[in-house]
Design a protein around this motif. Sequence first.
Motif, mmCIF file in Angstrom:
data_model
loop_
_atom_site.group_PDB
_atom_site.id
_atom_site.type_symbol
_atom_site.label_atom_id
_atom_site.label_comp_id
_atom_site.label_asym_id
_atom_site.label_seq_id
_atom_site.Cartn_x
_atom_site.Cartn_y
_atom_site.Cartn_z
ATOM 1 N N LYS A 1 -3.058 -7.584 -5.300
ATOM 2 C CA LYS A 1 -3.362 -6.663 -5.632
ATOM 3 C C LYS A 1 -2.189 -5.745 -6.716
ATOM 4 O O LYS A 1 -2.200 -5.503 -6.845
ATOM 5 C CB LYS A 1 -2.128 -6.217 -3.912
ATOM 6 C CG LYS A 1 -2.208 -5.911 -2.577
ATOM 7 C CD LYS A 1 -1.104 -5.908 -1.645
ATOM 8 C CE LYS A 1 -2.278 -5.970 -0.589
ATOM 9 N NZ LYS A 1 -0.920 -5.609 0.470
ATOM 10 N N GLU B 1 -4.609 -6.071 -8.280
ATOM 11 C CA GLU B 1 -5.844 -4.566 -8.486
ATOM 12 C C GLU B 1 -5.098 -3.368 -8.864
ATOM 13 O O GLU B 1 -5.465 -2.664 -9.193
ATOM 14 C CB GLU B 1 -6.071 -4.827 -6.594
ATOM 15 C CG GLU B 1 -6.855 -4.013 -6.707
ATOM 16 C CD GLU B 1 -8.829 -4.150 -7.277
ATOM 17 O OE1 GLU B 1 -9.085 -2.917 -6.704
ATOM 18 O OE2 GLU B 1 -8.930 -5.082 -7.515
ATOM 19 N N LEU B 2 -3.607 -3.032 -8.232
ATOM 20 C CA LEU B 2 -3.365 -1.408 -9.052
ATOM 21 C C LEU B 2 -2.981 -1.585 -10.208
ATOM 22 O O LEU B 2 -3.382 -0.921 -10.639
ATOM 23 C CB LEU B 2 -1.485 -2.176 -8.450
ATOM 24 C CG LEU B 2 -1.484 -1.760 -7.000
ATOM 25 C CD1 LEU B 2 0.071 -1.713 -6.745
ATOM 26 C CD2 LEU B 2 -2.277 -0.349 -6.184
ATOM 27 N N ARG C 1 -5.330 -3.076 -12.230
ATOM 28 C CA ARG C 1 -6.888 -2.420 -12.633
ATOM 29 C C ARG C 1 -7.213 -1.002 -11.675
ATOM 30 O O ARG C 1 -7.732 -0.862 -12.792
ATOM 31 C CB ARG C 1 -8.122 -3.276 -12.060
ATOM 32 C CG ARG C 1 -9.226 -3.516 -12.768
ATOM 33 C CD ARG C 1 -9.506 -4.551 -11.585
ATOM 34 N NE ARG C 1 -10.533 -4.516 -10.560
ATOM 35 C CZ ARG C 1 -11.085 -3.502 -9.782
ATOM 36 N NH1 ARG C 1 -11.543 -2.844 -10.642
ATOM 37 N NH2 ARG C 1 -10.558 -3.587 -8.491
ATOM 38 N N LEU C 2 -6.775 -0.552 -10.935
ATOM 39 C CA LEU C 2 -6.697 0.590 -10.681
ATOM 40 C C LEU C 2 -5.967 1.700 -12.234
ATOM 41 O O LEU C 2 -6.748 2.878 -12.104
ATOM 42 C CB LEU C 2 -6.691 0.310 -9.400
ATOM 43 C CG LEU C 2 -7.622 0.256 -7.749
ATOM 44 C CD1 LEU C 2 -6.256 0.716 -7.091
ATOM 45 C CD2 LEU C 2 -8.620 0.632 -7.929
ATOM 46 N N GLU C 3 -4.735 1.693 -12.195
ATOM 47 C CA GLU C 3 -4.114 1.979 -12.743
ATOM 48 C C GLU C 3 -5.028 1.944 -14.402
ATOM 49 O O GLU C 3 -5.262 2.887 -15.309
ATOM 50 C CB GLU C 3 -2.742 1.288 -12.873
ATOM 51 C CG GLU C 3 -1.549 1.721 -12.150
ATOM 52 C CD GLU C 3 -0.556 0.897 -12.049
ATOM 53 O OE1 GLU C 3 -0.441 0.455 -13.320
ATOM 54 O OE2 GLU C 3 1.085 1.221 -11.345
ATOM 55 N N ASP D 1 -8.218 1.339 -14.706
ATOM 56 C CA ASP D 1 -9.149 2.440 -14.679
ATOM 57 C C ASP D 1 -9.037 3.870 -14.186
ATOM 58 O O ASP D 1 -9.280 4.102 -15.014
ATOM 59 C CB ASP D 1 -9.931 1.729 -13.150
ATOM 60 C CG ASP D 1 -11.083 0.680 -13.588
ATOM 61 O OD1 ASP D 1 -10.978 0.128 -14.608
ATOM 62 O OD2 ASP D 1 -10.579 -0.415 -12.380
ATOM 63 N N SER D 2 -8.281 4.018 -13.431
ATOM 64 C CA SER D 2 -7.847 5.721 -13.497
ATOM 65 C C SER D 2 -7.243 5.878 -14.871
ATOM 66 O O SER D 2 -7.953 7.190 -15.158
ATOM 67 C CB SER D 2 -6.175 5.243 -12.543
ATOM 68 O OG SER D 2 -6.199 4.985 -11.279
#
Length: 306
Positions: free
Chosen positions: A274, A277-278, A280-282, A284-285
């Motif tokens: 997570k 993922e967070l 990576r999401l950050e 990506d964001s």
Amino acid sequence: MADIDEATRQERRKKAGEFLRMADKLFRAADYEGASRLVGLAKEADPNNPYAAAYEHRIQYAIDKRDGRSQDTAKTPDQPLRPPVTSDSSVTAQGTISSIEEEERLRAITDAKRQAEEELRLIAEEEVRTRAIAEAKRKADEDQRRKAEEEAHRKAEEEIRRKLDEANRKLEEERVRHQEEERLRLSAEQQRKQQEEERRKQEEGERKKSEEVVRLRIQEEAQKKLEQERRKLEQEALQRLEQERSRITEEMRTTLLELSKKEEQAAAERRAAKEEELRRLEEDSKRKLEEEKARLKTEKKRLEDE
């Protein structure tokens, strides 16, 4: 038949005796040939007559003697007889005497022959009469025998009929007795079968009762054994369940521990994932934000250029 044969023999003896008496008369008359014929008839009538053979020998002796004298005189035919020298008157007298004697002898022979013929005729008639009497007697005996046979046959038929009726009566009585015995036997057999059936039913009922008692006892024993077996099985099952429960509890505890470890590890991995993922999401964001900003900037610049 024996009486007829004896009567016939008596008639033959009587006839032979008459022939012999006539032969004796002819023999006395010097008719030897006629006497020989009568002796032959006597022998035919009674072959076993001893007097016939004696007369035959006597006649044959007389014939031989007579023929012997004639032969003795005929031996010297060349020599004539020499009568003694007598006077003519004596010769004539002797010839007359000889002729008279010859005539007497011939007359005696003729009378004897006539008497013999008469006696033969009487004998023939007597024989015919005797034969007729014998035939009548034979027929009478035959009729009497036939009547006796018919009477015997009738009596035999009556006896056979009586015996047959008696046999039929006895057979009917035997049949009735046999039917009565058969009826009694069948009745007794039926009663016996009925008694046997009742006894069999009684024995069958007792046997069924005994079997029911045995079956109930066996059933009770079986139920007891089943109950004991059930209890034993329950105990064993409880023991096995308790053991299995303990084993399962231990396995569950072990599994829970392992799961707990795995869960913790997984949770840590999930947290790390997570976090990654967070992150990576950050990123990506951020990247998308930068891209959006660049796009807006570009768009703004394009709009400004227009």
